[in-house]
Design a protein around this motif. Sequence first.
Motif, mmCIF file in Angstrom:
data_model
loop_
_atom_site.group_PDB
_atom_site.id
_atom_site.type_symbol
_atom_site.label_atom_id
_atom_site.label_comp_id
_atom_site.label_asym_id
_atom_site.label_seq_id
_atom_site.Cartn_x
_atom_site.Cartn_y
_atom_site.Cartn_z
ATOM 1 N N GLY A 1 30.134 23.795 45.928
ATOM 2 C CA GLY A 1 29.519 23.294 47.069
ATOM 3 C C GLY A 1 28.851 22.178 47.234
ATOM 4 O O GLY A 1 29.117 21.094 46.672
ATOM 5 N N ARG A 2 27.301 22.170 47.500
ATOM 6 C CA ARG A 2 26.629 20.860 47.464
ATOM 7 C C ARG A 2 25.964 20.734 46.348
ATOM 8 O O ARG A 2 25.042 19.730 45.863
ATOM 9 C CB ARG A 2 25.555 20.847 48.515
ATOM 10 C CG ARG A 2 26.494 20.997 49.818
ATOM 11 C CD ARG A 2 25.552 21.035 51.145
ATOM 12 N NE ARG A 2 24.394 21.236 51.010
ATOM 13 C CZ ARG A 2 23.492 21.163 52.320
ATOM 14 N NH1 ARG A 2 23.860 21.179 53.464
ATOM 15 N NH2 ARG A 2 22.227 21.737 52.139
ATOM 16 N N TYR A 3 26.183 21.420 44.906
ATOM 17 C CA TYR A 3 25.275 21.480 43.825
ATOM 18 C C TYR A 3 26.431 20.954 42.751
ATOM 19 O O TYR A 3 27.773 21.310 42.628
ATOM 20 C CB TYR A 3 25.116 22.910 43.556
ATOM 21 C CG TYR A 3 24.220 23.068 42.290
ATOM 22 C CD1 TYR A 3 23.083 22.644 42.175
ATOM 23 C CD2 TYR A 3 24.933 23.289 41.033
ATOM 24 C CE1 TYR A 3 22.053 22.602 40.881
ATOM 25 C CE2 TYR A 3 24.354 23.566 39.657
ATOM 26 C CZ TYR A 3 22.942 23.130 39.770
ATOM 27 O OH TYR A 3 22.131 23.226 38.492
ATOM 28 N N LYS A 4 26.157 19.875 42.026
ATOM 29 C CA LYS A 4 26.680 19.232 41.102
ATOM 30 C C LYS A 4 26.054 19.261 39.820
ATOM 31 O O LYS A 4 24.862 18.835 39.765
ATOM 32 C CB LYS A 4 27.128 17.761 41.722
ATOM 33 C CG LYS A 4 27.932 17.654 42.939
ATOM 34 C CD LYS A 4 28.525 16.559 43.123
ATOM 35 C CE LYS A 4 29.288 16.479 44.377
ATOM 36 N NZ LYS A 4 28.848 16.351 45.775
ATOM 37 N N GLY A 5 26.870 19.042 38.680
ATOM 38 C CA GLY A 5 26.146 18.738 37.305
ATOM 39 C C GLY A 5 26.732 17.942 36.468
ATOM 40 O O GLY A 5 28.214 17.595 36.537
ATOM 41 N N THR A 6 26.188 16.814 36.034
ATOM 42 C CA THR A 6 26.631 15.934 35.300
ATOM 43 C C THR A 6 26.285 15.647 33.722
ATOM 44 O O THR A 6 25.126 16.453 33.419
ATOM 45 C CB THR A 6 26.370 14.508 35.785
ATOM 46 O OG1 THR A 6 24.809 14.329 35.747
ATOM 47 C CG2 THR A 6 26.603 14.305 37.052
ATOM 48 N N LEU A 7 26.843 15.297 32.863
ATOM 49 C CA LEU A 7 26.327 15.034 31.532
ATOM 50 C C LEU A 7 26.446 13.410 31.319
ATOM 51 O O LEU A 7 27.332 12.762 31.428
ATOM 52 C CB LEU A 7 27.538 15.368 30.606
ATOM 53 C CG LEU A 7 27.283 14.998 28.973
ATOM 54 C CD1 LEU A 7 26.054 15.928 28.592
ATOM 55 C CD2 LEU A 7 28.516 15.666 28.102
ATOM 56 N N VAL A 8 25.431 12.956 30.680
ATOM 57 C CA VAL A 8 24.964 11.511 30.500
ATOM 58 C C VAL A 8 24.693 11.550 29.050
ATOM 59 O O VAL A 8 23.965 12.022 28.568
ATOM 60 C CB VAL A 8 23.869 10.976 31.264
ATOM 61 C CG1 VAL A 8 23.534 9.501 31.115
ATOM 62 C CG2 VAL A 8 24.154 11.290 32.682
ATOM 63 N N VAL A 9 25.310 10.401 28.314
ATOM 64 C CA VAL A 9 25.314 10.397 26.882
ATOM 65 C C VAL A 9 24.856 8.671 26.627
ATOM 66 O O VAL A 9 25.823 8.032 27.267
ATOM 67 C CB VAL A 9 26.781 10.520 25.887
ATOM 68 C CG1 VAL A 9 26.559 10.294 24.681
ATOM 69 C CG2 VAL A 9 26.932 11.863 26.349
ATOM 70 N N VAL A 10 23.718 8.710 25.814
ATOM 71 C CA VAL A 10 23.401 7.227 25.656
ATOM 72 C C VAL A 10 23.516 7.201 24.175
ATOM 73 O O VAL A 10 22.906 7.846 23.285
ATOM 74 C CB VAL A 10 21.722 7.077 26.157
ATOM 75 C CG1 VAL A 10 21.196 5.798 25.648
ATOM 76 C CG2 VAL A 10 21.625 7.609 27.255
ATOM 77 N N ARG A 11 24.130 6.066 23.811
ATOM 78 C CA ARG A 11 24.656 5.534 22.407
ATOM 79 C C ARG A 11 24.116 4.198 22.040
ATOM 80 O O ARG A 11 23.791 3.268 23.024
ATOM 81 C CB ARG A 11 25.982 5.802 22.178
ATOM 82 C CG ARG A 11 26.677 7.047 22.383
ATOM 83 C CD ARG A 11 28.283 7.080 21.884
ATOM 84 N NE ARG A 11 28.947 8.017 22.174
ATOM 85 C CZ ARG A 11 29.196 8.932 21.541
ATOM 86 N NH1 ARG A 11 28.587 8.685 20.240
ATOM 87 N NH2 ARG A 11 29.759 10.097 21.777
ATOM 88 N N ASN A 12 24.256 3.972 20.753
ATOM 89 C CA ASN A 12 23.592 2.676 20.035
ATOM 90 C C ASN A 12 25.151 2.120 20.293
ATOM 91 O O ASN A 12 26.071 2.660 19.457
ATOM 92 C CB ASN A 12 23.136 2.569 18.972
ATOM 93 C CG ASN A 12 23.064 1.490 18.179
ATOM 94 O OD1 ASN A 12 23.831 0.568 18.258
ATOM 95 N ND2 ASN A 12 21.768 1.076 17.807
ATOM 96 N N GLN A 13 25.318 1.079 21.041
ATOM 97 C CA GLN A 13 26.624 0.391 21.006
ATOM 98 C C GLN A 13 27.115 -0.110 19.743
ATOM 99 O O GLN A 13 28.416 -0.018 19.453
ATOM 100 C CB GLN A 13 26.836 -0.908 21.894
ATOM 101 C CG GLN A 13 27.904 -1.241 22.456
ATOM 102 C CD GLN A 13 27.912 -2.425 23.465
ATOM 103 O OE1 GLN A 13 27.102 -2.906 23.753
ATOM 104 N NE2 GLN A 13 29.054 -2.490 24.128
ATOM 105 N N ARG A 14 26.507 -0.650 18.630
ATOM 106 C CA ARG A 14 26.650 -1.163 17.529
ATOM 107 C C ARG A 14 27.185 -0.202 16.744
ATOM 108 O O ARG A 14 28.319 -0.294 16.153
ATOM 109 C CB ARG A 14 25.625 -2.110 17.109
ATOM 110 C CG ARG A 14 25.902 -2.830 15.592
ATOM 111 C CD ARG A 14 24.829 -3.699 15.003
ATOM 112 N NE ARG A 14 23.691 -2.917 14.999
ATOM 113 C CZ ARG A 14 23.454 -2.348 13.940
ATOM 114 N NH1 ARG A 14 24.110 -1.806 12.864
ATOM 115 N NH2 ARG A 14 22.118 -1.656 13.748
ATOM 116 N N THR A 15 26.224 0.825 16.420
ATOM 117 C CA THR A 15 26.679 1.985 15.378
ATOM 118 C C THR A 15 27.476 3.062 15.771
ATOM 119 O O THR A 15 27.919 3.953 15.325
ATOM 120 C CB THR A 15 25.357 2.385 14.818
ATOM 121 O OG1 THR A 15 24.483 3.093 15.997
ATOM 122 C CG2 THR A 15 24.482 1.187 14.354
#
Length: 98
Positions: free
Chosen positions: A65-79
């Motif tokens: 319906g109007r409810y959504k779930g997301t996953l966000v991942v933050v990484r060190n681009q170099r390593t």
Amino acid sequence: MFMQDRDGNLANGAIANLVDEVGGALVQIEGLPPSVSVDMSIAFLSTAKLGEELEVTSRLLGERGRYKGTLVVVRNQRTGEVIAEGRHSLFGRQASKL
């Protein structure tokens, strides 16, 4: 500066803001008001110094319906090391089917 903690690392609040903004942008529908954050759960797994390049990715985990779930991942681009992983739940309007 508010973006860093006393040790010179990117502040957890700044990472939480990234999860909120990127998760919200993922489910934004043009022409409708932005969805509202209902819940966020963030695992802070490592640190990043201010100025390091980060890679932020997101994906839709699901929607009902109007409810959504997301996953966000933050990484060190170099390593490639994962700095944080956040699950973000949002509630918003649906696009008209007409």
